[in-house]
Motif scaffolding. Structure first.
Motif, mmCIF file in Angstrom:
data_model
loop_
_atom_site.group_PDB
_atom_site.id
_atom_site.type_symbol
_atom_site.label_atom_id
_atom_site.label_comp_id
_atom_site.label_asym_id
_atom_site.label_seq_id
_atom_site.Cartn_x
_atom_site.Cartn_y
_atom_site.Cartn_z
ATOM 1 N N ASN A 209 0.723 -1.221 -0.026
ATOM 2 C CA ASN A 209 0.068 -0.051 -0.006
ATOM 3 C C ASN A 209 0.865 1.277 -0.127
ATOM 4 O OD1 ASN A 209 0.461 0.864 2.767
ATOM 5 N ND2 ASN A 209 -0.404 -1.151 3.467
ATOM 6 N N HIS A 210 0.300 2.555 -0.082
ATOM 7 C CA HIS A 210 0.959 3.747 -0.447
ATOM 8 C C HIS A 210 1.469 4.564 0.951
ATOM 9 C CE1 HIS A 210 0.082 3.961 -4.564
ATOM 10 N NE2 HIS A 210 -1.208 3.756 -4.293
ATOM 11 N N SER A 211 1.597 3.524 2.244
ATOM 12 C CA SER A 211 2.000 4.367 3.170
ATOM 13 C C SER A 211 3.482 4.506 3.420
ATOM 14 C CB SER A 211 1.606 3.244 4.491
ATOM 15 O OG SER A 211 2.218 3.779 5.717
ATOM 16 N N SER A 212 3.937 5.857 3.456
ATOM 17 C CA SER A 212 5.313 6.274 3.576
ATOM 18 C C SER A 212 5.822 6.050 4.839
ATOM 19 C CB SER A 212 5.210 7.586 3.107
ATOM 20 O OG SER A 212 4.703 8.624 4.247
ATOM 21 N N GLY A 213 5.352 6.001 5.788
ATOM 22 C CA GLY A 213 5.857 5.812 7.208
ATOM 23 C C GLY A 213 6.108 7.181 7.856
ATOM 24 N N LYS A 214 5.954 8.050 7.257
ATOM 25 C CA LYS A 214 6.075 9.636 7.682
ATOM 26 C C LYS A 214 5.399 9.787 9.021
ATOM 27 C CE LYS A 214 7.105 11.948 3.168
ATOM 28 N NZ LYS A 214 6.198 12.756 2.399
ATOM 29 N N MET A 215 4.100 9.430 9.066
ATOM 30 C CA MET A 215 3.197 9.611 10.420
ATOM 31 C C MET A 215 4.183 8.916 11.550
ATOM 32 S SD MET A 215 0.965 11.544 11.336
ATOM 33 C CE MET A 215 1.633 11.949 12.775
ATOM 34 N N GLY A 216 4.239 7.392 11.621
ATOM 35 C CA GLY A 216 4.864 6.783 12.319
ATOM 36 C C GLY A 216 6.089 7.290 12.724
ATOM 37 N N PHE A 217 7.102 7.672 11.712
ATOM 38 C CA PHE A 217 8.314 8.099 12.175
ATOM 39 C C PHE A 217 8.546 9.245 13.012
ATOM 40 C CE2 PHE A 217 11.868 5.569 10.059
ATOM 41 C CZ PHE A 217 10.849 4.681 9.371
#
Ligand code: CTP
Length: 399
Positions: A209-217
């Motif tokens: 999927n398109h999740s970048s990880g920015k929010m979690g990081f």
């Protein structure tokens, strides 16, 4: 911890003042601003030019600037500082601090300072042991000042005993530890997941999927800044961490994420599941690359384990569990359902109807719903600020 901190370094007349050159270098390297104040005697031991060059600021010694006759405002200095360190602190200055004498700029600034004050004594062993010095030190500690203990060893006199100023590295580590203790999530362990998961179809293809990880990081970084000991479990993501203190574990699939999360969850005080975990995976992954043959091709998918539901079921009292929901319709209703089903403390809702919300981009717009169904909607803002809003809610829960 010293990054961006404003430090006043008060230097007294002692042979140990040579160590302040290294101390200033360590402060500057850590990203702190340093204003040096010296007593007149200190300038005999090490030149103001050396300390001004290293601290990149003029060193202040007198109440008045000799050339312009202007005043060095000790009250402003005291208000400017985040912390005041007196190192080396001589027996004479300690005695004056204990009795409120302020016959130089360093002492006047000490009396005006509103910030925490730390002092690192340096003197010969008999001066250190003298009841007058010990009484002064006790008094200074009663006033709320913090002692950075001198070490045992060879002294400038040639005698061996207690009285050597703590080494610059020890002073920096001490201050670092003190600043950490003041952080709201100090002592808490946090577990954060981020990014997508990739479910293998064959050795070269996957469902993702398109999740970048920015929010979690961003959440992991913020929790770390607030004092938590953070473990970040990330699916495939191009993101890099700024903080070296965060322990990062990279995984690919939902099953791998499940295994790592379950391994770390029992010790976590705070868990934030912001990863976009695949809900389905291929029933089996082909061991060789699938060749194209028929006009139509289908893959049988089976459900992955819902990691967050499993955590909700095993959650112990005192553990804070947070989930995310990305919705396109009946957003609040769906989010509340997930909040309840997964036994969460709160859920962070992204609605794809809100422009700018969700996976893509550097901004996000969220609504937080807690288990009392109190709902708070935030404006569209950078993900780093969204992370701060989420962490503030966490602080309210754990404190
Ligand atoms: N989640 C999880 N394990 C999964 C799937 C999701 O832990 N296998 C977590 C996500 O990290 C997120 C929350 O569950 O915190 C999302 O809830 P979920 O019900 O899975 O949302 P969706 O995947 O959007 O589900 P649906 O498609 O049913 O809306």
């Amino acid at each position: 911890m010293l990054q961006g901190k404003k430090i006043i370094l008060g230097v007294c007349g002692s042979i140990a003042s040579y160590k302040t050159a290294n101390l200033i270098r360590l402060f500057v390297k850590a990203g702190a601003e340093v204003q040096v104040l010296m007593t007149k005697d200190a300038t005999e031991f090490i030149t103001p030019l050396t300390l001004a060059t290293l601290s990149k600021r003029p060193v202040l010694v007198d109440y008045f600037k000799a050339d312009t006759g202007e005043w060095n405002n000790h009250v402003d200095l005291g208000l400017w500082a985040d912390l005041f360190l007196i190192a080396p602190a001589s027996a004479n200055t300690l005695a004056k601090m204990a009795t409120g004498v302020c016959d130089n700029l360093l002492l006047a600034t000490y009396l005006s300072a509103k910030c925490p004050v730390y002092f690192a004594p340096a003197m010969d062993l008999d001066m250190w042991k003298h009841p007058a010095t010990q009484q002064n030190i006790e008094k200074l500690q009663q006033f709320g000042n913090q002692l950075i203990k001198p070490a045992f060893g060879e002294l400038a006199s040639g005698l061996v005993g207690e009285g050597r100023m703590a080494e610059p590295e020890e002073i920096v580590a001490f201050l670092d530890g003190e600043l950490k203790k003041k952080l709201p999530l100090n002592g808490k362990k946090a577990l954060v997941t981020a990014g997508p998961t990739f479910e293998a179809i064959d050795p070269v293809r996957f469902i993702g999927n398109h999740s970048s990880g920015k929010m979690g990081f961003a959440i992991a970084e913020k929790l770390n800044q607030l004092g938590a000991e953070v473990t970040l479990i990330s699916g495939p993501s191009a993101m890099q961490l700024n903080s070296k203190q965060i322990s990062r574990i990279d995984v690919v699939s939902a099953d791998q994420m499940l295994e790592e999360v379950n391994r770390h969850f029992p010790k976590a005080d705070i868990t934030v599941m912001s990863a976009a975990v695949a809900d389905y995976k291929p029933a089996s992954a082909a061991s060789e690359k699938i060749k194209k043959k028929e006009a139509e091709f289908s893959i049988q998918l089976i459900k992955t384990t819902d990691i967050l539901s499993g955590l909700g079921a095993q959650k112990k009292s005192g553990q804070v569990l947070i989930g995310f929901a990305l919705e396109t319709e009946n957003e609040q209703e769906h989010a509340i359902q997930k909040l309840k089903n997964k036994n969460l403390d709160f859920i962070v809702l992204n609605s794809l109807k809100d422009e700018g919300a969700g996976f893509k981009g550097d901004q996000n717009k969220i609504t937080i719903i807690d288990k009392n169904l109190t709902t708070e909607t935030f404006d569209l803002k950078p993900k780093t600020e969204v992370a701060a809003d989420i962490c503030q809610k966490i602080i309210n829960l754990v404190s």
